[in-house]
Design a protein around this motif. Structure first.
Motif, PDB file in Angstrom:
ATOM      1  N   ILE A 102       0.842  -1.205   0.000  1.00  0.00           N
ATOM      2  CA  ILE A 102       0.000   0.000   0.000  1.00  0.00           C
ATOM      3  C   ILE A 102       0.875   1.252   0.000  1.00  0.00           C
ATOM      4  O   ILE A 102       0.621   2.207  -0.743  1.00  0.00           O
ATOM      5  CB  ILE A 102      -0.952  -0.008   1.216  1.00  0.00           C
ATOM      6  N   GLU A 103       1.899   1.278   0.831  1.00  0.00           N
ATOM      7  CA  GLU A 103       2.755   2.472   0.876  1.00  0.00           C
ATOM      8  C   GLU A 103       3.437   2.685  -0.472  1.00  0.00           C
ATOM      9  O   GLU A 103       3.534   3.823  -0.954  1.00  0.00           O
ATOM     10  CB  GLU A 103       3.784   2.353   2.009  1.00  0.00           C
ATOM     11  N   ASN A 104       3.908   1.606  -1.100  1.00  0.00           N
ATOM     12  CA  ASN A 104       4.500   1.745  -2.440  1.00  0.00           C
ATOM     13  C   ASN A 104       3.482   2.324  -3.422  1.00  0.00           C
ATOM     14  O   ASN A 104       3.795   3.182  -4.240  1.00  0.00           O
ATOM     15  CB  ASN A 104       4.961   0.382  -2.961  1.00  0.00           C
ATOM     16  N   LEU A 105       2.250   1.823  -3.335  1.00  0.00           N
ATOM     17  CA  LEU A 105       1.188   2.285  -4.236  1.00  0.00           C
ATOM     18  C   LEU A 105       0.919   3.784  -4.023  1.00  0.00           C
ATOM     19  O   LEU A 105       0.778   4.560  -4.977  1.00  0.00           O
ATOM     20  CB  LEU A 105      -0.071   1.460  -3.955  1.00  0.00           C
ATOM     21  N   LEU A 106       0.881   4.194  -2.754  1.00  0.00           N
ATOM     22  CA  LEU A 106       0.620   5.604  -2.444  1.00  0.00           C
ATOM     23  C   LEU A 106       1.755   6.496  -2.937  1.00  0.00           C
ATOM     24  O   LEU A 106       1.519   7.584  -3.470  1.00  0.00           O
ATOM     25  CB  LEU A 106       0.439   5.790  -0.929  1.00  0.00           C
ATOM     26  N   LEU A 107       2.989   6.035  -2.759  1.00  0.00           N
ATOM     27  CA  LEU A 107       4.135   6.821  -3.231  1.00  0.00           C
ATOM     28  C   LEU A 107       4.118   6.923  -4.749  1.00  0.00           C
ATOM     29  O   LEU A 107       4.370   7.990  -5.321  1.00  0.00           O
ATOM     30  CB  LEU A 107       5.453   6.192  -2.756  1.00  0.00           C
ATOM     31  N   ALA A 108       3.782   5.822  -5.418  1.00  0.00           N
ATOM     32  CA  ALA A 108       3.729   5.831  -6.884  1.00  0.00           C
ATOM     33  C   ALA A 108       2.646   6.791  -7.364  1.00  0.00           C
ATOM     34  O   ALA A 108       2.859   7.566  -8.310  1.00  0.00           O
ATOM     35  CB  ALA A 108       3.455   4.418  -7.408  1.00  0.00           C
ATOM     36  N   ALA A 109       1.493   6.772  -6.711  1.00  0.00           N
ATOM     37  CA  ALA A 109       0.401   7.667  -7.100  1.00  0.00           C
ATOM     38  C   ALA A 109       0.865   9.119  -6.999  1.00  0.00           C
ATOM     39  O   ALA A 109       0.658   9.921  -7.916  1.00  0.00           O
ATOM     40  CB  ALA A 109      -0.820   7.428  -6.211  1.00  0.00           C
ATOM     41  N   SER A 110       1.507   9.446  -5.896  1.00  0.00           N
ATOM     42  CA  SER A 110       1.984  10.811  -5.687  1.00  0.00           C
ATOM     43  C   SER A 110       3.001  11.200  -6.767  1.00  0.00           C
ATOM     44  O   SER A 110       2.936  12.286  -7.336  1.00  0.00           O
ATOM     45  CB  SER A 110       2.600  10.898  -4.285  1.00  0.00           C
ATOM     46  N   LEU A 111       3.918  10.294  -7.068  1.00  0.00           N
ATOM     47  CA  LEU A 111       4.945  10.580  -8.092  1.00  0.00           C
ATOM     48  C   LEU A 111       4.331  10.735  -9.481  1.00  0.00           C
ATOM     49  O   LEU A 111       4.869  11.440 -10.328  1.00  0.00           O
ATOM     50  CB  LEU A 111       5.993   9.458  -8.093  1.00  0.00           C
ATOM     51  N   LEU A 112       3.203  10.063  -9.721  1.00  0.00           N
ATOM     52  CA  LEU A 112       2.519  10.156 -11.019  1.00  0.00           C
ATOM     53  C   LEU A 112       1.575  11.359 -11.080  1.00  0.00           C
ATOM     54  O   LEU A 112       0.853  11.537 -12.058  1.00  0.00           O
ATOM     55  CB  LEU A 112       1.728   8.862 -11.299  1.00  0.00           C
ATOM     56  N   GLY A 113       1.542  12.150  -9.998  1.00  0.00           N
ATOM     57  CA  GLY A 113       0.681  13.334  -9.979  1.00  0.00           C
ATOM     58  C   GLY A 113      -0.766  13.041  -9.645  1.00  0.00           C
ATOM     59  O   GLY A 113      -1.648  13.879  -9.842  1.00  0.00           O
ATOM     60  N   LEU A 114      -1.014  11.846  -9.121  1.00  0.00           N
ATOM     61  CA  LEU A 114      -2.380  11.467  -8.732  1.00  0.00           C
ATOM     62  C   LEU A 114      -2.591  11.738  -7.246  1.00  0.00           C
ATOM     63  O   LEU A 114      -1.645  11.722  -6.459  1.00  0.00           O
ATOM     64  CB  LEU A 114      -2.611   9.976  -9.003  1.00  0.00           C
ATOM     65  N   GLY A 115      -3.848  11.969  -6.873  1.00  0.00           N
ATOM     66  CA  GLY A 115      -4.193  12.038  -5.466  1.00  0.00           C
ATOM     67  C   GLY A 115      -4.590  10.654  -4.996  1.00  0.00           C
ATOM     68  O   GLY A 115      -5.160   9.876  -5.763  1.00  0.00           O
ATOM     69  N   ALA A 116      -4.303  10.356  -3.730  1.00  0.00           N
ATOM     70  CA  ALA A 116      -4.637   9.029  -3.213  1.00  0.00           C
ATOM     71  C   ALA A 116      -4.859   9.099  -1.711  1.00  0.00           C
ATOM     72  O   ALA A 116      -4.304   9.962  -1.024  1.00  0.00           O
ATOM     73  CB  ALA A 116      -3.512   8.040  -3.530  1.00  0.00           C
ATOM     74  N   CYS A 117      -5.673   8.203  -1.223  1.00  0.00           N
ATOM     75  CA  CYS A 117      -5.871   8.094   0.233  1.00  0.00           C
ATOM     76  C   CYS A 117      -6.138   6.649   0.624  1.00  0.00           C
ATOM     77  O   CYS A 117      -6.882   5.936  -0.058  1.00  0.00           O
ATOM     78  CB  CYS A 117      -7.039   8.969   0.686  1.00  0.00           C
ATOM     79  N   TRP A 118      -5.496   6.243   1.698  1.00  0.00           N
ATOM     80  CA  TRP A 118      -5.668   4.903   2.290  1.00  0.00           C
ATOM     81  C   TRP A 118      -6.968   4.919   3.087  1.00  0.00           C
ATOM     82  O   TRP A 118      -7.147   5.757   3.978  1.00  0.00           O
ATOM     83  CB  TRP A 118      -4.473   4.665   3.212  1.00  0.00           C
ATOM     84  N   LEU A 119      -7.881   4.026   2.780  1.00  0.00           N
ATOM     85  CA  LEU A 119      -9.132   3.906   3.529  1.00  0.00           C
ATOM     86  C   LEU A 119      -9.103   2.596   4.313  1.00  0.00           C
ATOM     87  O   LEU A 119      -9.031   1.504   3.724  1.00  0.00           O
ATOM     88  CB  LEU A 119     -10.340   3.939   2.580  1.00  0.00           C
ATOM     89  N   GLY A 120      -9.151   2.715   5.610  1.00  0.00           N
ATOM     90  CA  GLY A 120      -9.005   1.545   6.461  1.00  0.00           C
ATOM     91  C   GLY A 120     -10.190   0.583   6.353  1.00  0.00           C
ATOM     92  O   GLY A 120     -11.345   1.000   6.341  1.00  0.00           O
ATOM     93  N   VAL A 121      -9.886  -0.686   6.276  1.00  0.00           N
ATOM     94  CA  VAL A 121     -10.915  -1.737   6.257  1.00  0.00           C
ATOM     95  C   VAL A 121     -10.636  -2.712   7.419  1.00  0.00           C
ATOM     96  O   VAL A 121     -11.359  -2.722   8.404  1.00  0.00           O
ATOM     97  CB  VAL A 121     -10.943  -2.480   4.911  1.00  0.00           C
ATOM     98  N   HIS A 122      -9.593  -3.533   7.293  1.00  0.00           N
ATOM     99  CA  HIS A 122      -9.215  -4.435   8.376  1.00  0.00           C
ATOM    100  C   HIS A 122      -8.715  -3.619   9.569  1.00  0.00           C
ATOM    101  O   HIS A 122      -7.970  -2.644   9.353  1.00  0.00           O
ATOM    102  CB  HIS A 122      -8.105  -5.385   7.904  1.00  0.00           C
ATOM    103  N   PRO A 123      -9.123  -3.899  10.811  1.00  0.00           N
ATOM    104  CA  PRO A 123      -9.876  -5.074  11.282  1.00  0.00           C
ATOM    105  C   PRO A 123     -11.371  -4.810  11.495  1.00  0.00           C
ATOM    106  O   PRO A 123     -11.991  -5.544  12.267  1.00  0.00           O
ATOM    107  CB  PRO A 123      -9.191  -5.359  12.617  1.00  0.00           C
TER     108      PRO A 123
END
Ligand SMILES: Cc1cc2nc3c(=O)[nH]c(=O)nc-3n(C[C@H](O)[C@H](O)[C@H](O)COP(=O)(O)O)c2cc1C
Length: 172
Positions: A102-123
């Motif tokens: 997830i952290e890699n995905l968020l960093l990639a999104a930011s580097l690609l100029g996209l906005g992103a947010c982690w939405l908690g599910v588990h637990p």
């Protein structure tokens, strides 16, 4: 903040999105970055479910109390784990591996100029069940989080939350 590490400090949670869609190339880039993360014994127990239909995003958002803005996103990626694939069949390894992805995905999104947010599910059991129902996720697969992605509708400054008090040396 060391400017060499700017991509890390620049990543912020973006909760406002402008109308947009993600290209297949962007999705591929995001997923390649996610799956470049470290995982225990390289078991890669992560699995990714990509949601892009507006009605589906709206339904998912309704089941996430702190994720209403998912309805405005271009995509939601449900990051899941397969317990049978995880190192030693351990939930803790599954969660750590998915967190790294997830952290890699968020960093990639930011580097690609996209906005992103982690939405908690588990637990949160009710969120897990709601996602299982809406996305027909089988019992063997555990939804861990949803990542909202899209064209950013807000800007936030780079930052660290570093605190000297959180660091000990040699002994506690
Ligand atoms: C496990 C986890 C669950 C989170 N769940 C949510 C959530 O449900 N909704 C939300 O808006 N942000 C959520 N966040 C994002 C945090 O609120 C955010 O990372 C934190 O406030 C720090 O801000 P930053 O990401 O801009 O640095 C979550 C983050 C983590 C790690």
């Amino acid at each position: 903040m060391n400017s060499i590490l700017a991509p890390i400090f620049t990543r912020r949670s973006i909760r406002q999105f402008l109308p947009s869609t993600l290209t297949e190339a962007q999705l591929r880039d995001l997923l390649e970055a996610a799956m470049a993360a470290p995982s225990a014994c390289a078991k890669d127990p992560w699995r990714f479910l990509v949601v892009q239909e507006k009605a589906h995003l709206t339904a998912l958002a309704a089941g996430l109390p702190n994720g209403a803005f998912l309805k405005d996103a271009a995509a939601g990626i449900v990051v899941c784990g397969d317990l049978q694939a995880a190192h030693d069949g351990q939930l803790s390894f599954l969660l750590q591996d998915c967190g790294a992805a997830i952290e890699n995905l968020l960093l990639a999104a930011s580097l690609l100029g996209l906005g992103a947010c982690w939405l908690g599910v588990h637990p949160r059991q009710e969120r897990i069940e709601q996602l299982r129902h809406l996305c027909r996720i089988p019992e063997s697969i555990l939804p861990v989080a949803v990542i909202a992605l899209g064209r950013p509708g807000e800007e936030k400054p780079p930052r660290t939350r570093h605190q000297d008090a959180f660091v000990r040396r040699e002994t506690w």
